[in-house]
Design a protein around this motif. Structure first.
Motif, mmCIF file in Angstrom:
data_model
loop_
_atom_site.group_PDB
_atom_site.id
_atom_site.type_symbol
_atom_site.label_atom_id
_atom_site.label_comp_id
_atom_site.label_asym_id
_atom_site.label_seq_id
_atom_site.Cartn_x
_atom_site.Cartn_y
_atom_site.Cartn_z
ATOM 1 N N HIS A 3 0.813 -1.217 0.000
ATOM 2 C CA HIS A 3 0.000 0.000 0.000
ATOM 3 C C HIS A 3 0.848 1.269 0.000
ATOM 4 O O HIS A 3 0.350 2.343 0.301
ATOM 5 C CB HIS A 3 -0.923 0.003 1.218
ATOM 6 C CG HIS A 3 -1.850 -1.156 1.256
ATOM 7 N ND1 HIS A 3 -2.853 -1.328 0.346
ATOM 8 C CD2 HIS A 3 -1.916 -2.222 2.087
ATOM 9 C CE1 HIS A 3 -3.503 -2.440 0.618
ATOM 10 N NE2 HIS A 3 -2.948 -3.007 1.668
ATOM 11 N N TYR A 4 2.110 1.151 -0.346
ATOM 12 C CA TYR A 4 3.015 2.295 -0.311
ATOM 13 C C TYR A 4 2.549 3.415 -1.227
ATOM 14 O O TYR A 4 2.632 4.583 -0.874
ATOM 15 C CB TYR A 4 4.428 1.854 -0.684
ATOM 16 C CG TYR A 4 5.429 2.973 -0.629
ATOM 17 C CD1 TYR A 4 5.909 3.427 0.588
ATOM 18 C CD2 TYR A 4 5.888 3.586 -1.792
ATOM 19 C CE1 TYR A 4 6.818 4.460 0.656
ATOM 20 C CE2 TYR A 4 6.791 4.618 -1.737
ATOM 21 C CZ TYR A 4 7.261 5.053 -0.513
ATOM 22 O OH TYR A 4 8.158 6.080 -0.448
ATOM 23 N N ILE A 6 -0.318 4.385 -1.873
ATOM 24 C CA ILE A 6 -1.416 5.127 -1.248
ATOM 25 C C ILE A 6 -0.901 5.876 -0.015
ATOM 26 O O ILE A 6 -1.225 7.034 0.203
ATOM 27 C CB ILE A 6 -2.557 4.172 -0.831
ATOM 28 C CG1 ILE A 6 -3.186 3.540 -2.068
ATOM 29 C CG2 ILE A 6 -3.616 4.908 -0.031
ATOM 30 C CD1 ILE A 6 -4.180 2.446 -1.755
ATOM 31 N N LYS A 7 -0.084 5.193 0.763
ATOM 32 C CA LYS A 7 0.378 5.749 2.029
ATOM 33 C C LYS A 7 1.265 6.980 1.845
ATOM 34 O O LYS A 7 1.120 7.958 2.566
ATOM 35 C CB LYS A 7 1.143 4.660 2.793
ATOM 36 C CG LYS A 7 1.148 4.864 4.289
ATOM 37 C CD LYS A 7 1.951 3.828 5.039
ATOM 38 C CE LYS A 7 1.655 2.415 4.666
ATOM 39 N NZ LYS A 7 2.408 1.446 5.471
ATOM 40 N N GLN A 8 2.178 6.930 0.891
ATOM 41 C CA GLN A 8 3.117 8.038 0.713
ATOM 42 C C GLN A 8 2.409 9.358 0.377
ATOM 43 O O GLN A 8 2.676 10.370 1.021
ATOM 44 C CB GLN A 8 4.153 7.699 -0.351
ATOM 45 C CG GLN A 8 5.184 8.794 -0.502
ATOM 46 C CD GLN A 8 6.108 8.577 -1.679
ATOM 47 O OE1 GLN A 8 5.765 7.826 -2.584
ATOM 48 N NE2 GLN A 8 7.240 9.233 -1.664
ATOM 49 N N PRO A 9 1.484 9.393 -0.597
ATOM 50 C CA PRO A 9 0.802 10.666 -0.865
ATOM 51 C C PRO A 9 -0.054 11.141 0.308
ATOM 52 O O PRO A 9 -0.161 12.338 0.555
ATOM 53 C CB PRO A 9 -0.074 10.365 -2.078
ATOM 54 C CG PRO A 9 0.520 9.168 -2.704
ATOM 55 C CD PRO A 9 1.160 8.392 -1.609
ATOM 56 N N LEU A 10 -0.657 10.216 1.055
ATOM 57 C CA LEU A 10 -1.460 10.616 2.210
ATOM 58 C C LEU A 10 -0.595 11.241 3.297
ATOM 59 O O LEU A 10 -0.969 12.259 3.893
ATOM 60 C CB LEU A 10 -2.231 9.419 2.767
ATOM 61 C CG LEU A 10 -3.414 8.951 1.945
ATOM 62 C CD1 LEU A 10 -4.031 7.708 2.560
ATOM 63 C CD2 LEU A 10 -4.442 10.050 1.811
ATOM 64 N N VAL A 11 0.559 10.648 3.556
ATOM 65 C CA VAL A 11 1.468 11.214 4.552
ATOM 66 C C VAL A 11 1.974 12.575 4.081
ATOM 67 O O VAL A 11 2.014 13.537 4.857
ATOM 68 C CB VAL A 11 2.638 10.248 4.842
ATOM 69 C CG1 VAL A 11 3.718 10.920 5.666
ATOM 70 C CG2 VAL A 11 2.132 8.999 5.540
ATOM 71 N N ALA A 13 0.498 14.684 2.033
ATOM 72 C CA ALA A 13 -0.610 15.638 2.108
ATOM 73 C C ALA A 13 -0.879 16.059 3.549
ATOM 74 O O ALA A 13 -1.154 17.233 3.820
ATOM 75 C CB ALA A 13 -1.867 15.033 1.490
ATOM 76 N N THR A 14 -0.788 15.119 4.467
ATOM 77 C CA THR A 14 -1.008 15.440 5.883
ATOM 78 C C THR A 14 0.059 16.394 6.396
ATOM 79 O O THR A 14 -0.254 17.380 7.081
ATOM 80 C CB THR A 14 -1.016 14.150 6.727
ATOM 81 O OG1 THR A 14 -2.042 13.286 6.243
ATOM 82 C CG2 THR A 14 -1.236 14.450 8.187
ATOM 83 N N ARG A 16 1.861 18.452 4.631
ATOM 84 C CA ARG A 16 1.640 19.743 3.964
ATOM 85 C C ARG A 16 0.492 20.505 4.621
ATOM 86 O O ARG A 16 0.574 21.705 4.860
ATOM 87 C CB ARG A 16 1.359 19.518 2.473
ATOM 88 C CG ARG A 16 1.077 20.761 1.709
ATOM 89 C CD ARG A 16 2.321 21.598 1.586
ATOM 90 N NE ARG A 16 2.005 22.776 0.789
ATOM 91 C CZ ARG A 16 2.679 23.888 0.849
ATOM 92 N NH1 ARG A 16 3.730 23.975 1.615
ATOM 93 N NH2 ARG A 16 2.337 24.909 0.129
#
Length: 90
Positions: A3-4, A6-11, A13-14, A16
């Motif tokens: 799930h990398y 998905i996880k990388q952009p979410l982290v 964005a958080t 930021r």
């Protein structure tokens, strides 16, 4: 892992989001810390209702709604079948 992507952009964005809105909301995500932070910054408790809505009312409302949604989706708590409640008691 798998799930990398998905996880990388979410982290990212958080992080930021925190950097951009830090000046508006401050470092506190805990209602008590937010109130004490405002107290120490001004010397008195916040007088505007917006502070209490954002730091106290919104989290309480969100927690209540999520609990009800989870209970409805999993058929537990207040949404549990009454026949199952009787079996667990006996």
């Amino acid at each position: 892992g798998e799930h990398y992507f998905i996880k990388q952009p979410l982290v990212a964005a958080t992080i930021r989001f925190i950097c951009v809105f830090y000046a508006v909301t401050g470092p506190a995500v805990n209602p008590a810390l937010g109130t004490i932070w405002a107290f120490y910054a001004t010397g008195s408790l916040p007088r505007d209702y917006e502070h209490y809505i954002v730091y106290w009312g919104a989290p309480a409302l969100a927690a209540t709604l999520v609990t009800l949604l989870w209970s409805a989706g999993t058929k537990t708590g207040v949404f549990q079948d009454s026949s199952l409640k009787k079996e667990k008691v006996n």
